[in-house]
Design a protein around this motif. Structure first.
Motif, PDB file in Angstrom:
ATOM      1  N   PRO A 200       7.425   2.799  -2.958  1.00 12.34           N
ATOM      2  CA  PRO A 200       6.660   2.302  -1.763  1.00 12.34           C
ATOM      3  C   PRO A 200       6.473   0.792  -2.021  1.00 12.34           C
ATOM      4  O   PRO A 200       6.479  -0.171  -1.005  1.00 12.34           O
ATOM      5  CB  PRO A 200       5.334   2.934  -1.501  1.00 12.34           C
ATOM      6  CG  PRO A 200       5.796   4.461  -1.840  1.00 12.34           C
ATOM      7  CD  PRO A 200       6.516   4.063  -3.128  1.00 12.34           C
ATOM      8  N   PHE A 201       6.130   0.397  -2.975  1.00 13.33           N
ATOM      9  CA  PHE A 201       5.879  -1.005  -3.625  1.00 13.33           C
ATOM     10  C   PHE A 201       7.165  -1.899  -3.325  1.00 13.33           C
ATOM     11  O   PHE A 201       7.192  -2.893  -2.754  1.00 13.33           O
ATOM     12  CB  PHE A 201       5.337  -1.091  -4.898  1.00 13.33           C
ATOM     13  CG  PHE A 201       5.039  -2.531  -5.280  1.00 13.33           C
ATOM     14  CD1 PHE A 201       4.590  -3.545  -4.648  1.00 13.33           C
ATOM     15  CD2 PHE A 201       5.940  -3.098  -6.615  1.00 13.33           C
ATOM     16  CE1 PHE A 201       4.413  -4.758  -5.123  1.00 13.33           C
ATOM     17  CE2 PHE A 201       5.666  -4.090  -7.073  1.00 13.33           C
ATOM     18  CZ  PHE A 201       5.010  -5.231  -6.261  1.00 13.33           C
TER      19      PHE A 201
ATOM     20  N   ARG B 236       0.725  -7.191  -8.232  1.00 13.77           N
ATOM     21  CA  ARG B 236      -0.405  -6.338  -7.353  1.00 13.77           C
ATOM     22  C   ARG B 236      -0.667  -5.098  -8.115  1.00 13.77           C
ATOM     23  O   ARG B 236       0.042  -4.781  -8.746  1.00 13.77           O
ATOM     24  CB  ARG B 236       0.674  -5.880  -6.066  1.00 13.77           C
ATOM     25  CG  ARG B 236       1.525  -4.682  -6.161  1.00 13.77           C
ATOM     26  CD  ARG B 236       0.721  -3.325  -5.756  1.00 13.77           C
ATOM     27  NE  ARG B 236       1.660  -2.270  -5.835  1.00 13.77           N
ATOM     28  CZ  ARG B 236       2.016  -1.489  -6.754  1.00 13.77           C
ATOM     29  NH1 ARG B 236       1.453  -1.700  -8.212  1.00 13.77           N
ATOM     30  NH2 ARG B 236       2.632  -0.101  -6.878  1.00 13.77           N
ATOM     31  N   TYR B 237      -1.867  -4.661  -7.632  1.00 18.95           N
ATOM     32  CA  TYR B 237      -2.378  -3.372  -8.118  1.00 18.95           C
ATOM     33  C   TYR B 237      -2.509  -2.448  -6.955  1.00 18.95           C
ATOM     34  O   TYR B 237      -2.805  -2.888  -6.017  1.00 18.95           O
ATOM     35  CB  TYR B 237      -3.557  -3.500  -9.284  1.00 18.95           C
ATOM     36  CG  TYR B 237      -4.762  -3.817  -8.503  1.00 18.95           C
ATOM     37  CD1 TYR B 237      -5.592  -2.766  -7.663  1.00 18.95           C
ATOM     38  CD2 TYR B 237      -4.937  -5.179  -8.340  1.00 18.95           C
ATOM     39  CE1 TYR B 237      -6.964  -3.083  -7.261  1.00 18.95           C
ATOM     40  CE2 TYR B 237      -6.576  -5.645  -7.758  1.00 18.95           C
ATOM     41  CZ  TYR B 237      -7.356  -4.503  -6.999  1.00 18.95           C
ATOM     42  OH  TYR B 237      -8.549  -4.725  -6.450  1.00 18.95           O
ATOM     43  N   GLN B 238      -2.438  -1.239  -7.230  1.00 12.55           N
ATOM     44  CA  GLN B 238      -2.517  -0.338  -5.964  1.00 12.55           C
ATOM     45  C   GLN B 238      -3.204   0.908  -6.628  1.00 12.55           C
ATOM     46  O   GLN B 238      -2.884   1.624  -7.846  1.00 12.55           O
ATOM     47  CB  GLN B 238      -1.221   0.320  -5.579  1.00 12.55           C
ATOM     48  CG  GLN B 238      -1.262   0.719  -4.441  1.00 12.55           C
ATOM     49  CD  GLN B 238       0.159   0.800  -3.717  1.00 12.55           C
ATOM     50  OE1 GLN B 238       1.215  -0.038  -4.194  1.00 12.55           O
ATOM     51  NE2 GLN B 238       0.333   1.676  -2.632  1.00 12.55           N
ATOM     52  N   ILE B 239      -4.372   1.411  -6.013  1.00  6.48           N
ATOM     53  CA  ILE B 239      -4.894   2.649  -6.573  1.00  6.48           C
ATOM     54  C   ILE B 239      -5.076   3.695  -5.282  1.00  6.48           C
ATOM     55  O   ILE B 239      -6.025   3.588  -4.469  1.00  6.48           O
ATOM     56  CB  ILE B 239      -6.459   2.420  -7.017  1.00  6.48           C
ATOM     57  CG1 ILE B 239      -6.304   1.429  -8.194  1.00  6.48           C
ATOM     58  CG2 ILE B 239      -7.219   3.746  -7.423  1.00  6.48           C
ATOM     59  CD1 ILE B 239      -7.703   0.882  -8.820  1.00  6.48           C
TER      60      ILE B 239
ATOM     61  N   PRO C 180      -4.765  -6.919  -4.797  1.00  9.15           N
ATOM     62  CA  PRO C 180      -4.785  -5.381  -4.462  1.00  9.15           C
ATOM     63  C   PRO C 180      -3.776  -5.111  -3.093  1.00  9.15           C
ATOM     64  O   PRO C 180      -3.359  -6.251  -2.393  1.00  9.15           O
ATOM     65  CB  PRO C 180      -5.910  -5.114  -3.910  1.00  9.15           C
ATOM     66  CG  PRO C 180      -6.555  -6.499  -3.424  1.00  9.15           C
ATOM     67  CD  PRO C 180      -6.055  -7.200  -4.502  1.00  9.15           C
ATOM     68  N   LEU C 181      -3.114  -3.990  -3.289  1.00  8.28           N
ATOM     69  CA  LEU C 181      -2.193  -3.572  -1.875  1.00  8.28           C
ATOM     70  C   LEU C 181      -2.535  -2.125  -1.492  1.00  8.28           C
ATOM     71  O   LEU C 181      -2.712  -1.348  -2.624  1.00  8.28           O
ATOM     72  CB  LEU C 181      -0.872  -3.814  -2.334  1.00  8.28           C
ATOM     73  CG  LEU C 181       0.242  -3.534  -1.589  1.00  8.28           C
ATOM     74  CD1 LEU C 181       0.356  -4.253  -0.186  1.00  8.28           C
ATOM     75  CD2 LEU C 181       1.736  -3.490  -2.337  1.00  8.28           C
ATOM     76  N   GLU C 182      -2.267  -1.695  -0.291  1.00  9.39           N
ATOM     77  CA  GLU C 182      -2.340  -0.377  -0.007  1.00  9.39           C
ATOM     78  C   GLU C 182      -1.066  -0.061   1.005  1.00  9.39           C
ATOM     79  O   GLU C 182      -0.861  -1.024   1.651  1.00  9.39           O
ATOM     80  CB  GLU C 182      -3.587  -0.024   0.624  1.00  9.39           C
ATOM     81  CG  GLU C 182      -4.751  -0.067  -0.104  1.00  9.39           C
ATOM     82  CD  GLU C 182      -5.799   0.464   0.581  1.00  9.39           C
ATOM     83  OE1 GLU C 182      -5.914   0.996   1.776  1.00  9.39           O
ATOM     84  OE2 GLU C 182      -7.249   0.651  -0.253  1.00  9.39           O
ATOM     85  N   THR C 183      -0.471   1.058   0.785  1.00 12.32           N
ATOM     86  CA  THR C 183       0.739   1.585   1.602  1.00 12.32           C
ATOM     87  C   THR C 183       0.181   2.840   2.133  1.00 12.32           C
ATOM     88  O   THR C 183      -0.523   3.387   1.687  1.00 12.32           O
ATOM     89  CB  THR C 183       1.859   1.566   0.801  1.00 12.32           C
ATOM     90  OG1 THR C 183       1.827   2.394  -0.279  1.00 12.32           O
ATOM     91  CG2 THR C 183       2.330   0.018   0.154  1.00 12.32           C
ATOM     92  N   PRO C 184       1.253   3.341   3.103  1.00 14.43           N
ATOM     93  CA  PRO C 184       0.907   4.481   3.859  1.00 14.43           C
ATOM     94  C   PRO C 184       0.945   5.481   3.125  1.00 14.43           C
ATOM     95  O   PRO C 184       1.699   5.721   1.909  1.00 14.43           O
ATOM     96  CB  PRO C 184       2.001   4.582   4.998  1.00 14.43           C
ATOM     97  CG  PRO C 184       2.310   2.868   5.296  1.00 14.43           C
ATOM     98  CD  PRO C 184       2.207   2.172   3.853  1.00 14.43           C
ATOM     99  N   SER C 185       0.432   6.813   3.362  1.00 12.86           N
ATOM    100  CA  SER C 185       0.453   7.798   2.497  1.00 12.86           C
ATOM    101  C   SER C 185       1.868   8.631   2.955  1.00 12.86           C
ATOM    102  O   SER C 185       1.903   9.379   1.861  1.00 12.86           O
ATOM    103  CB  SER C 185      -0.696   8.849   3.058  1.00 12.86           C
ATOM    104  OG  SER C 185      -0.689   9.415   4.403  1.00 12.86           O
TER     105      SER C 185
END
Length: 455
Positions: A110-111, A128-131, A38-43
């Protein structure tokens, strides 16, 4: 003032949130089964990070963020901002003096920015996956919103075509578990480049692919009209006429392309890559009926360099419910070369609409409370709460009706909320260490020992 929603956005009820969680849980489980992390990036991102990555049309759909204070600007821009701030609020604008940030348009760019910033710390191939939600200043319509979720899986650091084959498997396994019958449409950007070379319009590749990508929306006549408007000659268009009369046989279409691409290195490379993906997918047990070579599939994003995918539901008219492709040059715009990548996306919102239309959500996709304890007031209320605590410790959902109201009112509350059982813990039950409960679905009422109730 009467409250309203911003255009292209939605509220989600508890039922809708539970059903969305059902989809997300299946996707997340499969992402991790296939080795993605998992990965998260800023909105929001710096505007310069996003612009120039999605093509001319995509750039117009980026939501720009007005600088919240003139103090964010450099000294030489403050006077300009003071003069133009109100003007900017009154009409669309694009001046970098007034905005240098934007809401993310997708999760891929962003990734790529993340990979460029952290490539020295990552282990390649990096999966990576991102939701997360994304935003587009698009015209809202069925299945298209201004705020929506994407569920992405990407691999960077590998040129192997086995990644494409694996992503086909990921698509088909996930949709099979969601019970959505799909067809995966596949093409290759190198084939599109080969077609542009074949027609003598290499310098018009982007214009050609953007127009071709609209075929299912505007038809052949609409595509031809747009190509002419983009200064592509009738002679070139005539050479490409065979695109609009493809057979249903993928191998037959590829053979036809090989003949037209004689001496066309880029086009032949695309055909070779596509043949590999189709052949190996079939070797792994994929039904060829689930894979369609769609020579007109272009997906109008500038960063694709190889395979491109689009997923369509077989039993619902919803456009694509997934898509992606290979983007071997994307991190170069951030100063990092030789990081090939490929990724796919699941359109959560469209998948939801398809499943809702086809009645595919199971009953247990909703998270209803298991037990509602009737409130009789006094000592019984405290004893009910003690029992609720013990149920929750076992992972069983339970709640107490907050007021000591008429029992009919408590029944109505339980029924409207979809609670499965109404529990009566009165003076007699407390004395005998028993519990009386009524299953509201079956209409059956039982009195059992406290030990039996707690299991």
């Amino acid at each position: 003032m009467k409250p309203s929603l911003a255009k292209g956005t939605r509220d989600f009820t508890s039922l809708e949130v539970s059903r969305r969680k059902y989809i997300i849980n299946i996707l997340q489980n499969n992402f991790e089964l296939f080795g993605f992390q998992p990965l998260e990036t800023p909105s929001f991102e710096n505007l310069s990070t996003l612009t120039g990555k999605y093509g001319e049309e995509g750039d117009r759909l980026i939501f720009k963020i007005l600088n919240s204070s003139i103090n964010e600007a450099k000294d030489d821009k403050k006077v300009l901002m003071q003069n133009d701030f109100q003007k900017a609020l009154d009409k669309p604008f694009s001046s970098e003096n007034l905005t240098d940030k934007a809401l993310r348009y997708d999760l891929t760019v962003p990734f790529a920015r993340f990979v460029a910033m952290n490539h020295g710390k990552l282990t390649f191939p990096y999966k990576r996956y991102q939701i997360q939600p994304v935003w587009r200043a698009d015209r809202p319509q069925k299945g298209r919103f201004r705020e929506f979720y994407q569920c992405d899986a990407d691999v960077v650091g590998s040129e192997s075509l086995w990644q494409e084959v694996d992503l086909v498997q990921l698509y088909l396994k996930s949709f099979a578990e969601l019970k959505v019958s799909v067809t995966i449409h596949i093409n290759n950007r190198k084939i599109l480049s080969g077609l542009a070379e074949y027609a003598g319009i290499t310098d018009k590749l982007i214009e050609f692919t953007v127009a071709l990508d609209k075929l299912d929306k505007i038809g052949k006549d609409g595509v031809v009209k747009e190509l002419l408007e983009r200064n592509i000659s009738q002679e070139s268009i005539d050479k490409l006429d065979f695109l609009f009369t493809q057979s249903n046989n993928a191998l037959e279409n590829l053979l036809q392309l090989k003949e037209k691409f004689a001496g066309n290195e880029t086009g032949l490379k695309g055909v070779e890559e596509l043949e590999f993906v189709l052949t190996q997918s079939v070797n792994l047990g994929v039904d060829i009926q689930n894979l369609v070579f769609d020579i007109t599939l272009a997906r109008g994003l500038d960063y694709y360099t190889g395979a491109i995918f689009e997923v369509k539901a077989d039993e619902a008219q919803m456009g694509s419910i997934g898509g992606g492709g290979r983007y071997d040059n994307l991190t170069e715009v951030f100063g990092v070369k030789n990081v090939p990548g490929i990724g796919i996306s699941f359109g959560l919102d469209r998948i939801y609409l398809v499943m809702e239309e086809l009645n595919l959500f199971p009953e247990d996709a909703t998270s209803n409370v298991e037990y509602l304890f009737a409130n009789f007031g006094g000592e019984e209320t405290l004893e009910a709460l003690k029992l609720i605590v013990r149920l929750r410790e076992k992972g069983i959902s339970a709640e107490l009706y907050p007021e000591s109201s008429k029992i009919n009112k408590q029944f109505t509350y339980a029924e409207k909320k979809g609670i499965k059982n109404l529990v009566f813990l009165g003076e007699e039950e407390i004395k005998n260490k028993t519990v009386t409960y009524k299953n509201l679905e079956a209409g059956e009422q039982k009195t059992v020992s406290l030990e039996e109730f707690l299991g």
